[in-house]
Write an enzyme that holds these catalytic residues in place. Structure first.
Site, PDB file in Angstrom:
ATOM      1  N   ARG A  26      51.811  35.890  30.992  1.00  0.00           N
ATOM      2  CA  ARG A  26      50.493  36.363  30.543  1.00  0.00           C
ATOM      3  C   ARG A  26      50.443  36.623  29.045  1.00  0.00           C
ATOM      4  O   ARG A  26      49.745  37.533  28.596  1.00  0.00           O
ATOM      5  CB  ARG A  26      50.095  37.654  31.290  1.00  0.00           C
ATOM      6  CG  ARG A  26      49.908  37.502  32.782  1.00  0.00           C
ATOM      7  CD  ARG A  26      48.505  37.015  33.103  1.00  0.00           C
ATOM      8  NE  ARG A  26      48.303  36.851  34.527  1.00  0.00           N
ATOM      9  CZ  ARG A  26      47.596  37.683  35.290  1.00  0.00           C
ATOM     10  NH1 ARG A  26      47.038  38.756  34.762  1.00  0.00           N
ATOM     11  NH2 ARG A  26      47.453  37.439  36.563  1.00  0.00           N
ATOM     12  N   ARG A  30      44.557  39.874  27.693  1.00  0.00           N
ATOM     13  CA  ARG A  30      43.667  40.939  27.220  1.00  0.00           C
ATOM     14  C   ARG A  30      44.287  41.944  26.267  1.00  0.00           C
ATOM     15  O   ARG A  30      43.578  42.776  25.714  1.00  0.00           O
ATOM     16  CB  ARG A  30      43.078  41.661  28.441  1.00  0.00           C
ATOM     17  CG  ARG A  30      42.086  40.801  29.192  1.00  0.00           C
ATOM     18  CD  ARG A  30      41.805  41.346  30.573  1.00  0.00           C
ATOM     19  NE  ARG A  30      43.017  41.257  31.374  1.00  0.00           N
ATOM     20  CZ  ARG A  30      43.111  41.670  32.633  1.00  0.00           C
ATOM     21  NH1 ARG A  30      42.069  42.226  33.224  1.00  0.00           N
ATOM     22  NH2 ARG A  30      44.241  41.541  33.299  1.00  0.00           N
ATOM     23  N   ARG A  39      37.219  35.116  25.108  1.00  0.00           N
ATOM     24  CA  ARG A  39      36.868  35.291  26.518  1.00  0.00           C
ATOM     25  C   ARG A  39      35.387  35.635  26.683  1.00  0.00           C
ATOM     26  O   ARG A  39      34.746  35.226  27.661  1.00  0.00           O
ATOM     27  CB  ARG A  39      37.760  36.395  27.091  1.00  0.00           C
ATOM     28  CG  ARG A  39      37.486  36.838  28.496  1.00  0.00           C
ATOM     29  CD  ARG A  39      37.960  35.827  29.505  1.00  0.00           C
ATOM     30  NE  ARG A  39      37.616  36.261  30.860  1.00  0.00           N
ATOM     31  CZ  ARG A  39      36.438  36.092  31.435  1.00  0.00           C
ATOM     32  NH1 ARG A  39      35.468  35.473  30.779  1.00  0.00           N
ATOM     33  NH2 ARG A  39      36.208  36.524  32.664  1.00  0.00           N
ATOM     34  N   ASP A  76      44.655  29.599  35.869  1.00  0.00           N
ATOM     35  CA  ASP A  76      44.951  30.652  36.839  1.00  0.00           C
ATOM     36  C   ASP A  76      45.467  30.024  38.118  1.00  0.00           C
ATOM     37  O   ASP A  76      45.181  28.851  38.394  1.00  0.00           O
ATOM     38  CB  ASP A  76      43.704  31.493  37.146  1.00  0.00           C
ATOM     39  CG  ASP A  76      44.094  32.802  37.814  1.00  0.00           C
ATOM     40  OD1 ASP A  76      44.508  33.731  37.101  1.00  0.00           O
ATOM     41  OD2 ASP A  76      44.057  32.872  39.054  1.00  0.00           O
ATOM     42  N   TYR A 152      45.887  35.292  48.634  1.00  0.00           N
ATOM     43  CA  TYR A 152      44.508  35.475  48.164  1.00  0.00           C
ATOM     44  C   TYR A 152      43.524  34.752  49.073  1.00  0.00           C
ATOM     45  O   TYR A 152      42.421  35.236  49.341  1.00  0.00           O
ATOM     46  CB  TYR A 152      44.362  34.977  46.718  1.00  0.00           C
ATOM     47  CG  TYR A 152      45.116  35.856  45.742  1.00  0.00           C
ATOM     48  CD1 TYR A 152      44.558  37.049  45.289  1.00  0.00           C
ATOM     49  CD2 TYR A 152      46.402  35.521  45.328  1.00  0.00           C
ATOM     50  CE1 TYR A 152      45.258  37.876  44.429  1.00  0.00           C
ATOM     51  CE2 TYR A 152      47.108  36.351  44.467  1.00  0.00           C
ATOM     52  CZ  TYR A 152      46.537  37.527  44.022  1.00  0.00           C
ATOM     53  OH  TYR A 152      47.236  38.346  43.181  1.00  0.00           O
TER      54      TYR A 152
HETATM   55  O1  CP3 Z   1      49.310  33.553  29.471  1.00  0.00           O
HETATM   56  C1  CP3 Z   1      49.494  33.205  30.662  1.00  0.00           C
HETATM   57  O2  CP3 Z   1      50.380  33.685  31.385  1.00  0.00           O
HETATM   58  C2  CP3 Z   1      48.661  32.032  31.203  1.00  0.00           C
HETATM   59  C3  CP3 Z   1      47.617  32.312  32.067  1.00  0.00           C
HETATM   60  C4  CP3 Z   1      47.731  32.941  33.447  1.00  0.00           C
HETATM   61  C5  CP3 Z   1      46.669  33.746  33.977  1.00  0.00           C
HETATM   62  N1  CP3 Z   1      46.957  34.012  35.279  1.00  0.00           N
HETATM   63  C6  CP3 Z   1      45.469  34.142  33.226  1.00  0.00           C
HETATM   64  C7  CP3 Z   1      44.653  35.278  33.729  1.00  0.00           C
HETATM   65  C8  CP3 Z   1      48.697  32.826  34.447  1.00  0.00           C
HETATM   66  C9  CP3 Z   1      50.057  32.136  34.406  1.00  0.00           C
HETATM   67  C10 CP3 Z   1      48.185  33.493  35.604  1.00  0.00           C
HETATM   68  C11 CP3 Z   1      48.886  33.533  36.893  1.00  0.00           C
HETATM   69  C12 CP3 Z   1      48.373  34.374  37.973  1.00  0.00           C
HETATM   70  N2  CP3 Z   1      47.064  34.622  38.301  1.00  0.00           N
HETATM   71  C13 CP3 Z   1      49.182  34.998  38.956  1.00  0.00           C
HETATM   72  C14 CP3 Z   1      50.687  34.897  39.033  1.00  0.00           C
HETATM   73  C15 CP3 Z   1      51.369  35.766  38.045  1.00  0.00           C
HETATM   74  C16 CP3 Z   1      51.276  37.223  38.318  1.00  0.00           C
HETATM   75  O3  CP3 Z   1      50.760  37.929  37.420  1.00  0.00           O
HETATM   76  O4  CP3 Z   1      51.703  37.678  39.379  1.00  0.00           O
HETATM   77  C17 CP3 Z   1      48.332  35.680  39.829  1.00  0.00           C
HETATM   78  C18 CP3 Z   1      48.770  36.510  41.015  1.00  0.00           C
HETATM   79  C19 CP3 Z   1      46.992  35.437  39.415  1.00  0.00           C
HETATM   80  C20 CP3 Z   1      45.738  35.888  40.087  1.00  0.00           C
HETATM   81  C21 CP3 Z   1      44.884  36.697  39.212  1.00  0.00           C
HETATM   82  N3  CP3 Z   1      44.239  36.231  38.087  1.00  0.00           N
HETATM   83  C22 CP3 Z   1      44.530  38.059  39.378  1.00  0.00           C
HETATM   84  C23 CP3 Z   1      45.024  38.944  40.490  1.00  0.00           C
HETATM   85  C24 CP3 Z   1      43.664  38.380  38.328  1.00  0.00           C
HETATM   86  C25 CP3 Z   1      42.909  39.681  38.127  1.00  0.00           C
HETATM   87  C26 CP3 Z   1      43.789  40.834  37.891  1.00  0.00           C
HETATM   88  C27 CP3 Z   1      44.209  40.909  36.457  1.00  0.00           C
HETATM   89  O5  CP3 Z   1      45.413  40.990  36.171  1.00  0.00           O
HETATM   90  O6  CP3 Z   1      43.282  40.919  35.652  1.00  0.00           O
HETATM   91  C28 CP3 Z   1      43.537  37.240  37.497  1.00  0.00           C
HETATM   92  C29 CP3 Z   1      42.725  37.124  36.253  1.00  0.00           C
HETATM   93  C30 CP3 Z   1      43.418  36.599  35.046  1.00  0.00           C
HETATM   94  N4  CP3 Z   1      44.230  35.491  35.006  1.00  0.00           N
HETATM   95  C31 CP3 Z   1      43.281  37.114  33.735  1.00  0.00           C
HETATM   96  C32 CP3 Z   1      44.061  36.292  32.892  1.00  0.00           C
HETATM   97  C33 CP3 Z   1      44.229  36.401  31.408  1.00  0.00           C
HETATM   98  C34 CP3 Z   1      42.411  38.276  33.313  1.00  0.00           C
HETATM   99  C35 CP3 Z   1      40.970  37.966  33.508  1.00  0.00           C
HETATM  100  C36 CP3 Z   1      40.095  38.031  32.281  1.00  0.00           C
HETATM  101  O7  CP3 Z   1      40.512  37.766  31.153  1.00  0.00           O
HETATM  102  O8  CP3 Z   1      38.904  38.333  32.469  1.00  0.00           O
END
Ligand code: CP3
Length: 346
Positions: A26, A30, A39, A76, A152
């Site tokens: 990540r 944010r 974003r 994602d 999910y």
């Molecule tokens: O920089 C990076 O790592 C690349 C992008 C990336 C995102 N999600 C962007 C994201 C990657 C590799 C992921 C993987 C992801 N997504 C996982 C596996 C890794 C982990 O953290 O366990 C999972 C379980 C998800 C599912 C997911 N996506 C959730 C549960 C959420 C909401 C909760 C949260 O942490 O905000 C997301 C949203 C998400 N994916 C955001 C980002 C930057 C935040 C949303 C936003 O910016 O509005």
């Protein structure tokens, strides 16, 4: 720079390096004000992921601040359920919401047809990134592993206990196997297309692997990861794959042996000396600073970074966190971490 010289790829080939490469799960996200600004240009998070201009921009943002040795594609894991035809939404402050798939009838409404057309913007982002990232930086493609995507898809949202999916895996294993098989097919195809577009390594996120007992872990975590690794290797034998069965405890070792991954990402609960002794002889280890330790920063963070470096640097190692960086992380703590890792000499 020749691919073979990038530090991150050398570590994944099993080389023990003078100092480990570093990137963060990540790393685009944010905690960076520039991410929040970009974003804000898109209301819908999935549209944001499917906009090559915006996704390329936010992937590059952390590389402008820090000299990370790898960049991970911005997308994602829920692009796969979305491409299969499930209704997926991200609700601000609540996370993902999906229309749940809990039986064969609901599953039969999803389809593999056309998924690559749907996912074409992601491949376009990879292709742009492969031309735009700095020459010493490696480009990582990724997907969720089938069990974690299924959590999910079946629960309909994130969960702390995963009671619905764990129950269904016992009561309707036939349906559940069909769902996992569909995810294997979609995910392997998705990753192979990312490699075709320029991804130099792959990470498979099995973020919720740690909730299963051993037999279920074998069936729903190890077997699908193994199948995806073998399909990638059949098409692209030289592309390294990192597995991340987060929370797997002692089962990390069996996971590494049976799936054939080149690297394993370990969460912060895995003892370093155990990882050095039991995992590093088998594959490259990646991890595992507690993400909240980077929020804290200061002397405690420095102590933990030094401990990780000293314990893990006698074998193939990639510095990372135990899970994704959290939004409240001060960017200057990240700068200090990167500086410590990159100036380390063993
Ligand atoms: O920089 C990076 O790592 C690349 C992008 C990336 C995102 N999600 C962007 C994201 C990657 C590799 C992921 C993987 C992801 N997504 C996982 C596996 C890794 C982990 O953290 O366990 C999972 C379980 C998800 C599912 C997911 N996506 C959730 C549960 C959420 C909401 C909760 C949260 O942490 O905000 C997301 C949203 C998400 N994916 C955001 C980002 C930057 C935040 C949303 C936003 O910016 O509005």
């Amino acid at each position: 720079m020749a691919k073979s010289e990038k530090l991150f790829l050398r570590a994944l080939k099993g080389e023990t390096l003078e100092r480990p490469p570093i990137w963060l799960m990540r790393q685009a996200g944010r905690y960076l004000p520039e991410y929040l600004k970009t974003r804000a240009q898109s209301k819908n998070f999935l549209h944001f992921c499917y906009s090559p201009d915006l996704a390329t921009e936010v992937t590059l943002q952390p590389l402008r601040r820090y000299n990370f040795d790898a960049a991970i594609l911005f997308a994602d894991i829920l692009t796969i359920p979305d491409a299969l035809g499930q209704k997926v939404e991200f609700i601000k402050g609540e996370g993902p919401k999906l229309e749940p798939i809990r039986n064969q009838e609901q599953l039969s409404k999803l389809s593999l047809d056309g998924i690559h057309d749907h996912l074409a913007p992601v491949y376009e982002t990879v292709s742009r990134l492969s031309k735009e990232i700095p020459e010493t930086t490696a480009l990582i493609g990724f997907a969720g592993a089938p069990w974690t995507s299924a959590t999910y898809m079946v629960e309909g949202q994130g969960s702390k206990t995963y009671e619905i999916i764990r129950s269904i895996a016992y009561t309707d294993p036939e349906f559940f196997q069909n769902l996992i098989n569909m995810l294997i097919e979609a995910t392997a195809g998705y990753l192979i297309k990312q490699i075709e577009a320029g991804a130099e390594a792959i990470q498979l996120f099995d973020s919720w692997a740690g909730v299963l007992p051993e037999d279920q872990f074998d069936r729903w975590v190890i077997a699908p990861n193994k199948e995806i690794v073998s399909r990638i290797k059949a098409a692209y034998p030289d592309i390294p794959v990192i597995g991340f069965p987060r929370g797997a405890g002692v089962l990390y070792k069996k996971f590494v042996i049976e799936t054939g991954v080149d690297g394993v990402s370990i969460d912060q609960t895995v003892p370093l000396e155990w990882a050095a002794r039991e995992l590093q002889p088998l594959c490259t280890v990646q991890g595992n600073l507690d993400n909240l330790c980077v929020v804290a920063g200061g002397a405690e963070m420095e102590k933990q970074i030094t401990k990780i470096l000293d314990t893990m640097s006698n074998g193939p190692f990639i510095f990372n966190l135990g899970h994704g960086i959290v939004p409240q992380t001060p960017p200057e703590h990240v700068a200090r971490m990167v500086e410590m890792v990159q100036s380390y000499k063993k």
